[in-house]
Design a protein around this motif. Structure first.
Motif, mmCIF file in Angstrom:
data_model
loop_
_atom_site.group_PDB
_atom_site.id
_atom_site.type_symbol
_atom_site.label_atom_id
_atom_site.label_comp_id
_atom_site.label_asym_id
_atom_site.label_seq_id
_atom_site.Cartn_x
_atom_site.Cartn_y
_atom_site.Cartn_z
ATOM 1 N N TYR A 430 18.990 24.232 46.163
ATOM 2 C CA TYR A 430 18.158 23.249 47.066
ATOM 3 C C TYR A 430 19.187 21.756 47.649
ATOM 4 O O TYR A 430 18.790 21.926 48.380
ATOM 5 C CB TYR A 430 17.150 22.804 46.583
ATOM 6 C CG TYR A 430 16.102 21.993 46.756
ATOM 7 C CD1 TYR A 430 15.307 21.281 47.939
ATOM 8 C CD2 TYR A 430 16.250 20.500 46.214
ATOM 9 C CE1 TYR A 430 15.163 20.304 48.687
ATOM 10 C CE2 TYR A 430 15.779 19.747 46.802
ATOM 11 C CZ TYR A 430 14.894 19.188 48.280
ATOM 12 O OH TYR A 430 14.453 18.298 48.465
ATOM 13 N N LEU A 431 19.871 21.403 46.412
ATOM 14 C CA LEU A 431 20.481 20.101 47.224
ATOM 15 C C LEU A 431 21.687 20.808 47.717
ATOM 16 O O LEU A 431 22.269 19.840 49.298
ATOM 17 C CB LEU A 431 20.906 19.302 45.866
ATOM 18 C CG LEU A 431 19.670 18.148 45.073
ATOM 19 C CD1 LEU A 431 20.855 18.052 43.862
ATOM 20 C CD2 LEU A 431 19.503 17.627 46.192
ATOM 21 N N LEU A 432 22.404 21.547 47.751
ATOM 22 C CA LEU A 432 23.570 21.664 48.424
ATOM 23 C C LEU A 432 22.621 22.629 50.200
ATOM 24 O O LEU A 432 23.628 22.160 50.825
ATOM 25 C CB LEU A 432 24.158 22.941 48.124
ATOM 26 C CG LEU A 432 25.008 22.363 46.690
ATOM 27 C CD1 LEU A 432 25.598 23.626 46.297
ATOM 28 C CD2 LEU A 432 25.894 21.536 47.241
ATOM 29 N N LYS A 434 20.873 21.327 51.735
ATOM 30 C CA LYS A 434 20.306 21.042 52.523
ATOM 31 C C LYS A 434 21.237 19.698 53.348
ATOM 32 O O LYS A 434 21.234 19.028 54.260
ATOM 33 C CB LYS A 434 19.628 19.143 51.322
ATOM 34 C CG LYS A 434 18.819 20.179 51.261
ATOM 35 C CD LYS A 434 17.742 18.178 50.685
ATOM 36 C CE LYS A 434 16.940 17.081 51.020
ATOM 37 N NZ LYS A 434 16.274 17.006 51.859
ATOM 38 N N LEU A 435 22.555 20.305 52.346
ATOM 39 C CA LEU A 435 23.693 19.543 52.943
ATOM 40 C C LEU A 435 25.222 20.463 53.521
ATOM 41 O O LEU A 435 25.970 20.369 54.620
ATOM 42 C CB LEU A 435 24.743 19.044 51.780
ATOM 43 C CG LEU A 435 24.541 18.094 51.873
ATOM 44 C CD1 LEU A 435 25.185 17.140 49.595
ATOM 45 C CD2 LEU A 435 24.880 17.069 52.623
ATOM 46 N N ASN A 436 23.918 22.152 53.916
ATOM 47 C CA ASN A 436 24.500 23.005 54.631
ATOM 48 C C ASN A 436 25.165 23.638 53.728
ATOM 49 O O ASN A 436 26.439 24.156 55.091
ATOM 50 C CB ASN A 436 25.207 22.480 56.671
ATOM 51 C CG ASN A 436 24.774 23.417 57.475
ATOM 52 O OD1 ASN A 436 24.237 24.067 57.116
ATOM 53 N ND2 ASN A 436 26.116 22.812 58.198
ATOM 54 N N TYR A 437 25.587 24.168 52.685
ATOM 55 C CA TYR A 437 26.380 25.241 52.461
ATOM 56 C C TYR A 437 25.782 25.602 52.039
ATOM 57 O O TYR A 437 23.982 26.257 51.446
ATOM 58 C CB TYR A 437 26.381 24.674 50.764
ATOM 59 C CG TYR A 437 27.195 23.711 50.703
ATOM 60 C CD1 TYR A 437 28.682 23.692 49.981
ATOM 61 C CD2 TYR A 437 26.791 21.910 50.826
ATOM 62 C CE1 TYR A 437 29.765 22.798 50.037
ATOM 63 C CE2 TYR A 437 27.765 21.089 50.409
ATOM 64 C CZ TYR A 437 28.955 20.708 49.988
ATOM 65 O OH TYR A 437 29.974 20.040 49.588
#
Lengths: 505, 169
Positions: A430-432, A434-437
């Motif tokens: 989820y977090l990654l 959000k950073l376009n990973y």
């Protein structure tokens, strides 16, 4: 032709008509329509979450269920794209462009029907192409040794870098992390334990790909959707009647041509690992608009704008099965999970599947024909019900899906260690994201990881450590050449873009 | 925290993680073993090096403001969505801890109760069927149909299931 295709196809169709398999097709299509229609959930989520449940039935029936779910989800995605204006899955993004305006002008029933029929045409054309291409491709791939297998996997990963359209270093990281996760546990060749972090015994058995897939596509995706669907949505009412149905049937001729071209295009785009159904539907939409007599009406409610992307995404879903079944390289995240499932069932996807398990392969192909038919009938008959399902609050659906994820994460290995890992992967995903990973390459990599490592090490052992051996094998060399071209493509494109303003200036 | 800061923090975190993986892999043989090919640690070691290099690349792009994330001053998780994400993550954490103590089924029931009634604010007529139905459905599917035993928590809870076992086996 008769001996290699028609005869086994007839056997396959008969096998698909067995009561259990037929029931699996029906259930799979229903489940697929359901997950496809729900915003935020697509085929990949449905397949990941429900794969552990399929251990209930024999492998052929299990994969028939999951493939039917895959098709169903492609059909279902259009339902929320049209009635809610939110794509049910990323594969149905392009359907919103014209589906939404049609719904707003009171033609939701027309749009839904065009989507269903176009999906059927797309599915049917691509399954015919699949039947024609799969046996020769598998026969060709029989000559592949470990170096060719490894080169092919490098090519599959290179498509993510060249065609994925995502941030390149982040895509590379995603691929590498998936491959690294696959190395945890006992080394297949030396038998040594590897990467046993904190000496936790849970790592000794390795990380099942489902733990990552359910973590990312179950937990992570649900948190993502909860975050993004906070705003209120308006559901467009759909009026269905027999007279309307008959009238809509006559409209098929308006979009038959674009649908056919979109289907063929979708099939071939679908075979590329990084491309898949989403770009296929967008490209199919673009094609329909380019060749339309009235391109300005696109985006304002043109029926071809609904039909073309739906044909494209359905065709692509079948297309992505082609490299999975014949080469053992999945064409999409969903097929990556299917491939992992097949390995659990003791089947090794790849060229040998056709000669060693013909029942399985042809049963599956037979079921594709039937699933297409079943889904279009179910879809048309149940549109009003699915529209009502969409009105179901997400706060009711989310905990049920979380519950399925938790038991689904536990079931393959029966270890709470894996459930915790799944939770951590979900949060990280989820977090990654959000950073376009991009997360899809990691899922593909964890499935292909053990195969990639084995083929590389076997190749190196055979050549006594000489990597130049890859260059002496024509097929491997061709794959590496295309892989290098794909990796270089975004860099070259960027350099050209930078030079342009200078030239103009 | 802005998206730009989050991009930096996460890239550094991933870089440290990658280096840790490389060090862990280097505990094994990462060179060539005569007659047996590359050592057991070689493949994960070079993958970890690749991971670390891609993180460095991301950090360089961050410094040069190349990516949209490295330019964005928007909040990483905006204040409106913090509660829903935090409650969900917290509830899931509670669900997993609960599985170790009271078992899968009771923990799921409590999770459902919390989520449907207190987060979703649904009526009791909606809540009760979901709270009871979900564990019952999962019990039937896994214990009965798939004969897969799900965790029952501390040993004292196991006898509660004896009558059910007699019913299904």
């Amino acid at each position: 032709m008769i001996e290699t295709i028609l005869q086994p196809l007839a056997t396959g169709l008969l096998q698909a008509f067995e009561p259990l398999n037929l029931a699996m097709i029906l259930l799979g299509c229903l489940a697929g329509l359901f997950v496809g229609a729900l915003p935020g959930l697509g085929s990949v989520n449905g397949v990941a979450i429900l794969l552990p449940v399929t251990f209930l039935v024999p492998p052929t029936s299990a994969i028939i269920f999951l493939c039917a779910l895959y098709y169903g989800a492609m059909y279902g995605g259009a339902i929320s794209s049209i009635t809610l204006g939110i794509p049910g899955a990323s594969t149905a993004v392009a359907t919103v462009f014209d589906g939404r305006p049609m719904a707003q002008s009171g033609k939701a029933d027309q749009a839904l029907m065009a989507a269903a029929i176009a999906s059927f045409i797309g599915g049917t054309i691509s399954v015919i192409l699949f039947t024609l291409f799969a046996p020769p491709l598998a026969a060709f791939a029989l000559a592949f040794g470990p170096p060719e297998e490894f080169a092919l996997m490098v090519l599959a990963f290179a498509t993510f870098i060249g065609l994925g359209g995502d941030d390149i270093p982040k895509t590379i990281f995603s691929i590498m992390v998936g491959l690294a996760l696959a190395t945890i546990g006992l080394d297949i060749i030396s038998g040594q334990p590897r990467l046993i972090f904190f000496d936790l015994p849970g790592f000794l058995a390795g990380i099942n790909f489902l733990v990552l897939a359910i973590g990312i596509y179950g937990i992570g995706e649900m948190i993502w959707t909860l975050e993004h669907t906070q705003g209120k949505v308006t559901l467009h009412k759909v009026k269905t009647s027999w007279a309307g149905f008959k009238e809509n049937l006559t409209k098929i001729k308006d979009y038959l041509m674009t649908t056919t071209f979109g289907s063929v295009l979708g099939f071939f785009v679908g075979t590329l690992p990084a491309a898949g159904a989403t770009p296929a539907s967008l490209m199919s939409y673009g094609l329909a608009k380019t060749f339309s007599k009235d391109p300005d009406s696109f985006g304002k409610g043109n029926i071809s704008g609904v039909a073309a992307p739906e044909a494209g995404n359905n065709a692509a879903s079948t297309g992505s099965m082609l490299p999975m079944i014949t080469l053992g390289i999945p064409g999409s995240p969903t097929t990556a999970i299917l491939l992992g499932g097949m390995i659990i069932w003791g089947l090794r996807p790849g060229p040998l599947l056709f000669s060693e398990h013909p029942d399985f392969v042809w049963g599956l192909i037979g079921s594709m024909y039937i699933a297409n038919f079943v889904t279009v009938v179910l879809n048309l008959a149940m549109i009003p019900i699915f529209v009502r399902v969409l009105a179901m609050p997400f706060t009711l659906l989310a905990p049920i899906i979380f519950a399925l994820c938790v038991v689904g994460g536990f079931a393959p290995t029966l270890k709470m260690h894996d459930v915790w890992l799944m939770f951590i992967f979900g949060l990280a995903g989820y977090l990654l994201r959000k950073l376009n990973y991009p997360v899809a390459p990691a899922v593909l990599a964890i499935v292909l990881g053990p195969l990639a490592e084995r083929s590389l090490r076997q190749s190196l052992i055979a050549s006594q450590g000489d990597p130049l051996m890859f260059l002496e094998r024509p097929i491997a060399l061709t794959c590496f050449f295309f892989a290098a071209a794909l990796i270089a493509y975004p860099i070259v494109r960027k350099l050209l873009q930078k030079r342009k303003p200078v030239e103009e200036g | 925290m802005t998206v730009r800061t989050a991009e930096l923090v996460i890239a550094i975190g991933l870089l440290i993680g990658s280096i840790a993986v490389a060090i862990k892999a280097a505990e094994l043989n990462i060179g060539w073993v005569p007659g047996r090919g590359p050592g057991a640690g070689a493949w994960p070691f070079w993958l970890a090096v690749g991971m670390a290099l891609s993180c460095v690349w991301t950090l360089v792009r961050w410094m040069r403001h190349v990516t949209p994330e490295s330019r964005s001053q928007e909040p990483f998780i905006d204040s409106e969505t913090v509660p829903v994400v935090a409650i969900t993550v917290g509830a899931l954490f509670g669900l997993l801890v609960g599985i170790h103590i009271i078992g899968m089924y009771f923990s799921l029931a409590l999770f459902m109760l919390f989520y449907v009634r207190f987060v979703g604010r649904h009526s009791w007529t909606t809540t009760i069927p979901v709270v009871i139905g979900t564990p019952v459905f999962i019990f039937c599917l896994f214990e009965w149909a798939l004969t897969t035993s799900l965790p029952k928590g501390l040993a004292m809870f196991e006898p509660l299931y004896y009558p059910l076992y007699e019913l299904i086996y």
